[in-house]
Design a protein around this motif. Structure first.
Motif, PDB file in Angstrom:
ATOM      1  N   GLN A 109       0.905 -25.384 -13.908  1.00 26.28           N
ATOM      2  CA  GLN A 109      -0.544 -25.564 -13.954  1.00 26.28           C
ATOM      3  C   GLN A 109      -0.994 -26.466 -12.806  1.00 26.28           C
ATOM      4  O   GLN A 109      -0.401 -27.516 -12.571  1.00 26.28           O
TER       5      GLN A 109
ATOM      6  N   ASN B 247      -0.201 -21.680 -19.947  1.00 24.36           N
ATOM      7  CA  ASN B 247      -0.057 -20.585 -20.883  1.00 24.36           C
ATOM      8  C   ASN B 247      -0.984 -20.827 -22.075  1.00 24.36           C
ATOM      9  O   ASN B 247      -1.110 -21.946 -22.548  1.00 24.36           O
TER      10      ASN B 247
ATOM     11  N   ARG C 217      -0.715 -17.138 -14.674  1.00 23.47           N
ATOM     12  CA  ARG C 217      -0.341 -17.926 -15.834  1.00 23.47           C
ATOM     13  C   ARG C 217       0.964 -18.640 -15.587  1.00 23.47           C
ATOM     14  O   ARG C 217       1.891 -18.075 -15.008  1.00 23.47           O
TER      15      ARG C 217
ATOM     16  N   HIS D 275      -4.161 -20.496 -21.993  1.00 22.88           N
ATOM     17  CA  HIS D 275      -5.498 -20.761 -21.484  1.00 22.88           C
ATOM     18  C   HIS D 275      -6.402 -19.561 -21.779  1.00 22.88           C
ATOM     19  O   HIS D 275      -6.044 -18.439 -21.517  1.00 22.88           O
TER      20      HIS D 275
END
Ligand SMILES: [Cu+2]
Length: 152
Positions: free
Chosen positions: A121, A146, A37, A148
Motif C-alpha cells: 500500500q 487488500n 491491489r 479496499h
C-alpha cells in the motif's frame, strides 16, 4: 480547538489531493485512478484497475499494456463458464464515444504476470497503455490495501 480544525483541514486537503489528482489525459482519453491491489510477496500475478472515459466523437479501444516491472500484461474480463465466473484473456476493450468503462475487481482488469517485486500500500509502479486512437499513455498505478472498497 481552532488549531485542530486547521490541522484537520490541512490533512483532509492533502489526502483528497493525493486521492483525486491521480488522473491522466491523452488525446481524448481520460484515465482516472489507476490502481492495483496489495498482494502477498509470492504472488505470481497482480491486477490493474482504472476508469476510462472517452471524450472523442468516435469509439476507441484499449489494445495492449506493458510495464517494465513484469514479463507481460494481458487484458482480462470475467465470464460465466459452466456456472462459474472465470477470467478470460481478450484482445481489446471498446471504450465507446463519450462512454465510461470501469476496470474493476470482478470485471475488466489488466493481469500483470510475474511482477519483479511485491508492492505494498502506498507504492506506485508504471504502466504503458496503448489505445487504438489515443495512442500510448504512461500512467502510474497506486497500490492499495487488500479489501479496499472504492466509492467512485
Ligand atoms: Cu485476470
Amino acid at each position: 480547538m481552532k488549531k485542530y480544525a486547521q490541522l484537520f483541514a490541512l490533512v483532509a486537503t492533502l489526502f483528497s489531493t493525493q486521492l483525486f489528482a491521480h488522473e491522466y489525459t491523452a488525446d481524448s482519453m481520460q484515465i482516472d485512478h489507476p490502481w492495483s491491489r496489495e498482494a502477498p510477496p509470492n504472488a505470481t500475478v497482480i491486477a490493474g484497475f482504472f476508469q476510462f472515459k472517452n471524450l472523442a466523437s468516435k469509439d476507441d479501444f484499449l489494445i495492449s499494456a506493458s510495464t517494465p516491472i513484469a514479463d507481460h500484461v494481458e487484458i482480462h474480463t470475467h465470464e460465466m463458464a459452466d456456472g462459474v465466473m472465470k477470467m478470460k484473456k481478450i484482445d481489446s476493450v471498446r471504450i465507446g464515444s463519450m462512454k465510461t468503462v470501469m476496470f474493476e475487481p470482478g470485471g475488466y482488469h489488466l493481469m500483470i504476470f510475474n511482477p519483479k517485486q511485491s508492492y505494498k500500500q502506498g507504492d506506485r509502479f508504471p504502466m504503458t497503455l496503448q489505445f487504438k486512437h489515443a495512442g500510448k499513455v504512461e500512467v502510474e498505478l497506486a497500490v492499495e490495501a487488500n479489501g479496499h472498497v472504492h466509492a467512485h
